[in-house]
Design a protein around this motif. Structure first.
Motif, short mmCIF file in Angstrom:
data_model
loop_
_atom_site.label_atom_id
_atom_site.label_comp_id
_atom_site.label_asym_id
_atom_site.label_seq_id
_atom_site.Cartn_x
_atom_site.Cartn_y
_atom_site.Cartn_z
N HIS A 40 0.82 -1.20 0.00
CA HIS A 40 0.00 0.00 0.00
C HIS A 40 0.86 1.25 0.00
O HIS A 40 2.03 1.24 0.39
CB HIS A 40 -0.92 0.01 1.23
CG HIS A 40 -0.19 0.01 2.52
ND1 HIS A 40 0.38 1.14 3.08
CD2 HIS A 40 0.10 -1.00 3.38
CE1 HIS A 40 0.98 0.84 4.21
NE2 HIS A 40 0.83 -0.46 4.43
N VAL A 98 -8.04 -8.22 -9.06
CA VAL A 98 -7.32 -7.40 -8.09
C VAL A 98 -7.94 -7.67 -6.73
O VAL A 98 -9.14 -7.45 -6.53
CB VAL A 98 -7.41 -5.90 -8.43
CG1 VAL A 98 -6.71 -5.08 -7.35
CG2 VAL A 98 -6.79 -5.63 -9.79
N SER A 100 -7.42 -7.15 -2.49
CA SER A 100 -6.73 -6.31 -1.52
C SER A 100 -6.96 -6.81 -0.11
O SER A 100 -7.98 -7.41 0.21
CB SER A 100 -7.27 -4.87 -1.64
OG SER A 100 -6.79 -4.04 -0.60
N ARG A 107 -6.83 -1.05 0.62
CA ARG A 107 -8.01 -0.96 -0.26
C ARG A 107 -8.01 0.35 -1.05
O ARG A 107 -8.30 0.38 -2.25
CB ARG A 107 -9.27 -1.08 0.58
CG ARG A 107 -10.54 -1.26 -0.23
CD ARG A 107 -11.76 -1.33 0.65
NE ARG A 107 -12.04 -0.07 1.33
CZ ARG A 107 -11.85 0.17 2.61
NH1 ARG A 107 -11.37 -0.78 3.40
NH2 ARG A 107 -12.13 1.35 3.14
N THR A 109 -5.39 2.15 -1.87
CA THR A 109 -4.33 2.04 -2.87
C THR A 109 -4.82 1.28 -4.09
O THR A 109 -4.62 1.70 -5.24
CB THR A 109 -3.10 1.33 -2.27
OG1 THR A 109 -2.60 2.08 -1.16
CG2 THR A 109 -1.99 1.18 -3.31
N ALA A 110 -5.46 0.14 -3.86
CA ALA A 110 -5.96 -0.68 -4.96
C ALA A 110 -7.00 0.07 -5.78
O ALA A 110 -6.96 0.07 -7.02
CB ALA A 110 -6.54 -1.98 -4.41
N GLU A 111 -7.93 0.70 -5.11
CA GLU A 111 -9.02 1.38 -5.81
C GLU A 111 -8.51 2.57 -6.63
O GLU A 111 -8.92 2.76 -7.78
CB GLU A 111 -10.08 1.83 -4.81
CG GLU A 111 -10.85 0.66 -4.20
CD GLU A 111 -11.74 1.05 -3.03
OE1 GLU A 111 -12.55 0.22 -2.62
OE2 GLU A 111 -11.61 2.20 -2.54
N VAL A 123 -12.32 -4.26 -7.26
CA VAL A 123 -11.35 -4.59 -6.22
C VAL A 123 -12.06 -5.43 -5.17
O VAL A 123 -13.03 -4.99 -4.55
CB VAL A 123 -10.75 -3.32 -5.58
CG1 VAL A 123 -9.84 -3.70 -4.41
CG2 VAL A 123 -9.98 -2.51 -6.61
N THR A 125 -11.74 -7.89 -1.59
CA THR A 125 -10.92 -7.92 -0.38
C THR A 125 -10.90 -9.32 0.22
O THR A 125 -11.84 -10.10 0.05
CB THR A 125 -11.43 -6.92 0.68
OG1 THR A 125 -12.78 -7.25 1.03
CG2 THR A 125 -11.38 -5.49 0.14
N VAL A 198 -2.88 -6.54 -3.27
CA VAL A 198 -2.43 -5.31 -2.62
C VAL A 198 -2.46 -5.54 -1.12
O VAL A 198 -3.51 -5.84 -0.55
CB VAL A 198 -3.32 -4.12 -3.02
CG1 VAL A 198 -2.78 -2.83 -2.40
CG2 VAL A 198 -3.40 -3.99 -4.54
#
Length: 275
Positions: A40, A98, A100, A107, A109-111, A123, A125, A198
């Protein structure tokens, strides 16, 4: 299949083989010939922890519980720079999924990265990708642990980071066990697809430990000398879709410097070897 238990026994609910919000479905859809591991971006907690260590205080003044700590302004810039870099990947080599850590900093960072890259991906989780649980040592600097829990400090030094488990928390070995369950799913699924995960610095280190079959000494030597950079890329590949993974790149953050974004380290405690 998904089931629930009723008064008359087991009842079929639907023909899905996984939780819509978890990694299981994502990797079943994606398979795995490539793992792209991303730490992240810089978080407000990273900044607070570094400031606390530098100030020589015992307690890290984080703005929220660990799971809810947001990215810093720099962390958001890093996530955008990451997204720009990911957007340059040729379509046939882009991740199919993807996934996370559910923690806010991962989260977000991924989005941000997925949106900036322009990828039409949701994304997902999975709690198995969360950061290590620190238990009673949460929010304490090393000085804070030494002063408030001297017996725990001594026990940590004696056992080393791989096997030391703080009361109410996890050892690195505990985290590795979580990741083995993730990889068991990836290893049993189809070929020709790519997955981006992520997560957190310790999680990426322990992916290396598991995927490369490192010894305790090897992973602790690595942890003592290498800090995972925020928004960095680590890439494992196995073109056949089966068998062992190969580390192709590790801890790469060139995309940040190239775009004029600050590269941040925010390493954890490097005193990791047993004494």
């Amino acid at each position: 299949m998904a089931y629930r238990h009723g008064e008359d026994g087991v009842i079929l609910l639907n023909d899905s083989t996984s939780n819509d919000d978890g990694l299981t479905e994502a990797v079943q859809e994606a398979g795995a010939v490539e793992l792209l591991l991303i730490r992240h971006g810089e978080s407000e907690g990273n900044v607070a922890a570094t400031e606390a260590r530098e100030a020589g205080v015992e307690v890290i003044e984080v703005p929220a519980r660990d799971a809810d700590v947001d990215l810093s302004a720099t962390g958001r810039d890093q996530a955008k720079a990451l997204g720009i870099a990911l957007g340059r990947i040729a379509e046939e080599f882009r991740p199919d999924a993807v996934v996370s850590s559910p923690y806010a900093r991962a989260r977000q960072t991924a989005e941000i990265a997925v949106e900036t890259a322009g990828w039409p991906l949701q994304v997902r989780t999975d709690e198995r990708l969360r950061d290590r649980e620190l238990g009673i040592l949460d929010r304490l600097t090393r000085l804070g642990v030494e002063n408030r829990y001297p017996e725990e400090s001594e026990r940590r030094d004696w056992l080393g980071k791989l096997y030391y488990r703080p009361p109410g928390g996890e050892s690195w070995a505990d985290v590795a066990l979580r990741l083995r369950s993730v990889l068991a799913e990836l290893n049993g699924l189809g070929t020709g697809h790519r997955v981006m995960l992520v997560c957190h610095d310790a999680v990426i280190m322990l992916f290396r430990y598991v995927l490369e079959g490192l010894s305790e000494k090897e992973i602790l030597d690595l942890a003592a000398t290498e800090a995972i950079l925020n928004a960095s890329l680590t890439r494992f590949v196995r073109p056949s879709g089966v068998g062992p993974w190969t580390l192709e790149s590790f801890n790469v953050a060139d995309h940040l410097a190239e775009q004029g974004v600050t590269v941040t380290e925010h390493a954890g405690d490097t005193s990791v070897r047993p004494r």
